[in-house]
Structure formats: C-alpha cells, structure tokens
Design a protein around this motif. Structure first.
Motif, PDB file in Angstrom:
ATOM      1  N   ILE A   6       0.844  -1.202   0.000  1.00 11.45           N
ATOM      2  CA  ILE A   6       0.000   0.000   0.000  1.00 11.45           C
ATOM      3  C   ILE A   6       0.874   1.245   0.000  1.00 11.45           C
ATOM      4  O   ILE A   6       0.563   2.229  -0.668  1.00 11.45           O
ATOM      5  N   PHE A   7       1.989   1.194   0.714  1.00  8.96           N
ATOM      6  CA  PHE A   7       2.886   2.348   0.762  1.00  8.96           C
ATOM      7  C   PHE A   7       3.508   2.623  -0.609  1.00  8.96           C
ATOM      8  O   PHE A   7       3.693   3.775  -0.986  1.00  8.96           O
ATOM      9  N   THR A   8       3.813   1.570  -1.354  1.00  8.75           N
ATOM     10  CA  THR A   8       4.377   1.729  -2.689  1.00  8.75           C
ATOM     11  C   THR A   8       3.360   2.352  -3.634  1.00  8.75           C
ATOM     12  O   THR A   8       3.672   3.296  -4.374  1.00  8.75           O
ATOM     13  N   ASN A 127      -1.645   6.791   6.161  1.00  3.90           N
ATOM     14  CA  ASN A 127      -1.804   6.905   7.613  1.00  3.90           C
ATOM     15  C   ASN A 127      -2.651   5.772   8.175  1.00  3.90           C
ATOM     16  O   ASN A 127      -2.352   5.245   9.245  1.00  3.90           O
ATOM     17  N   THR A 128      -3.697   5.380   7.458  1.00  7.57           N
ATOM     18  CA  THR A 128      -4.533   4.263   7.902  1.00  7.57           C
ATOM     19  C   THR A 128      -3.740   2.965   7.893  1.00  7.57           C
ATOM     20  O   THR A 128      -3.820   2.163   8.833  1.00  7.57           O
ATOM     21  N   ALA A 129      -2.957   2.743   6.837  1.00  3.00           N
ATOM     22  CA  ALA A 129      -2.135   1.528   6.766  1.00  3.00           C
ATOM     23  C   ALA A 129      -1.110   1.511   7.892  1.00  3.00           C
ATOM     24  O   ALA A 129      -0.869   0.457   8.503  1.00  3.00           O
ATOM     25  N   LYS A 130      -0.527   2.647   8.195  1.00  2.00           N
ATOM     26  CA  LYS A 130       0.450   2.723   9.295  1.00  2.00           C
ATOM     27  C   LYS A 130      -0.221   2.383  10.624  1.00  2.00           C
ATOM     28  O   LYS A 130       0.315   1.610  11.432  1.00  2.00           O
ATOM     29  N   THR A 131      -1.413   2.913  10.842  1.00  2.00           N
ATOM     30  CA  THR A 131      -2.150   2.624  12.072  1.00  2.00           C
ATOM     31  C   THR A 131      -2.473   1.138  12.174  1.00  2.00           C
ATOM     32  O   THR A 131      -2.337   0.538  13.248  1.00  2.00           O
ATOM     33  N   LEU A 132      -2.891   0.539  11.062  1.00  2.00           N
ATOM     34  CA  LEU A 132      -3.194  -0.896  11.069  1.00  2.00           C
ATOM     35  C   LEU A 132      -1.952  -1.728  11.373  1.00  2.00           C
ATOM     36  O   LEU A 132      -2.017  -2.712  12.128  1.00  2.00           O
ATOM     37  N   LEU A 133      -0.821  -1.344  10.803  1.00  2.00           N
ATOM     38  CA  LEU A 133       0.418  -2.074  11.083  1.00  2.00           C
ATOM     39  C   LEU A 133       0.817  -1.948  12.550  1.00  2.00           C
ATOM     40  O   LEU A 133       1.241  -2.933  13.178  1.00  2.00           O
TER      41      LEU A 133
END
Length: 141
Positions: A6-8, A127-133
């Motif tokens: 997702i970050f990529t 930001n959502t993906a970071k929170t989930l990780l």
C-alpha cells in the motif's frame, strides 16, 4: 496485496499527483502571458498517467504484484490559441489580434482541486495503513 505494498502504491500516486499540481501551477501562472520563454505564446500542458509494472515476484496468495502509477508524459494541449483584439499591444498582428495562451482557468482550477484531493486521499490511506500495522504489532502483547 500485502499491507506493505500500500505504501508503494500510495507513494507512487502522491508523486504523480505532485507533478500534476506543478503542471497546473505552470498553466495558471502563464494563463495571461502573451509570450513564453521561447518567444511564442504559451501552450497549456496536460499530464498523462500510466500504470507501473508490478513488483517482482508472486505473493503468497498467488496473485501478481501490485501496480502503481507514474507520469507517462506531459503533453501540450492541442486546443486553439485564444485570439484577443488589442490593436495597441506591441505584439498584435496586422489585424490587431494578440495570440494568447490556450489555458482555460476554470478547467485548471478543477484539475487542481482534483489533484490535491487525490493527493490527500493517498496521504490518508498511508496513515490508515500505518495505524493498522502498529495495531497488528500490539496483538501479541
């Protein structure tokens, strides 16, 4: 698609939207310029996007890698130039018309809003993906 890809994808989209915003800014800055740096009237530019190649390898799910986006090219708008009647202008032709850029300010403003919202959506997705990780890391505690 792994959570890390997702970050990529979002990063590539943010880079492409940033370039789109730069092109819009250039178009707006030159909307009322009778002459560009090359001595001719400025021609509006448009950004063309394309999908990037998938990341190498096959994921555990068996699906191919993820795609991102990039700017394929920046092309000149082929719409006709604006002809403005200003016989007193030193760059006017024999009939008194001045050739002005083919920049439509309203369309450029809409494009700017669209690009900035797309950029912000990608920031929110990262930001959502970071929170989930981060929450995933606390599951075992």
């Amino acid at each position: 698609m792994s959570l890390f890809s997702i970050f990529t994808v979002a990063g590539s989209a943010m880079t492409a939207q940033n370039q789109r915003l730069n092109v819009v800014a250039s178009n707006l800055a030159n909307a009322d310029s009778a002459m560009s740096s090359n001595g001719e009237p400025y021609k509006a530019k448009q950004v063309i996007f394309m999908s990037t190649q998938p990341e190498a390898g096959i994921h555990a799910s068996g699906a191919n890698g993820t795609h991102g986006v990039k700017v394929a090219s920046v092309i000149e708008d082929q719409s006709p130039m604006k002809m403005v009647y200003e016989p007193s202008h030193p760059m006017a032709n024999k009939e008194g018309f001045l050739t002005m850029p083919n920049v439509n300010v309203v369309e450029e403003m809409v494009d700017m809003i669209s690009a900035s919202r797309s950029y912000q959506n990608n920031v929110d997705m990262m930001n959502t993906a970071k929170t989930l990780l981060l929450k995933t890391l606390t599951i075992g505690q």
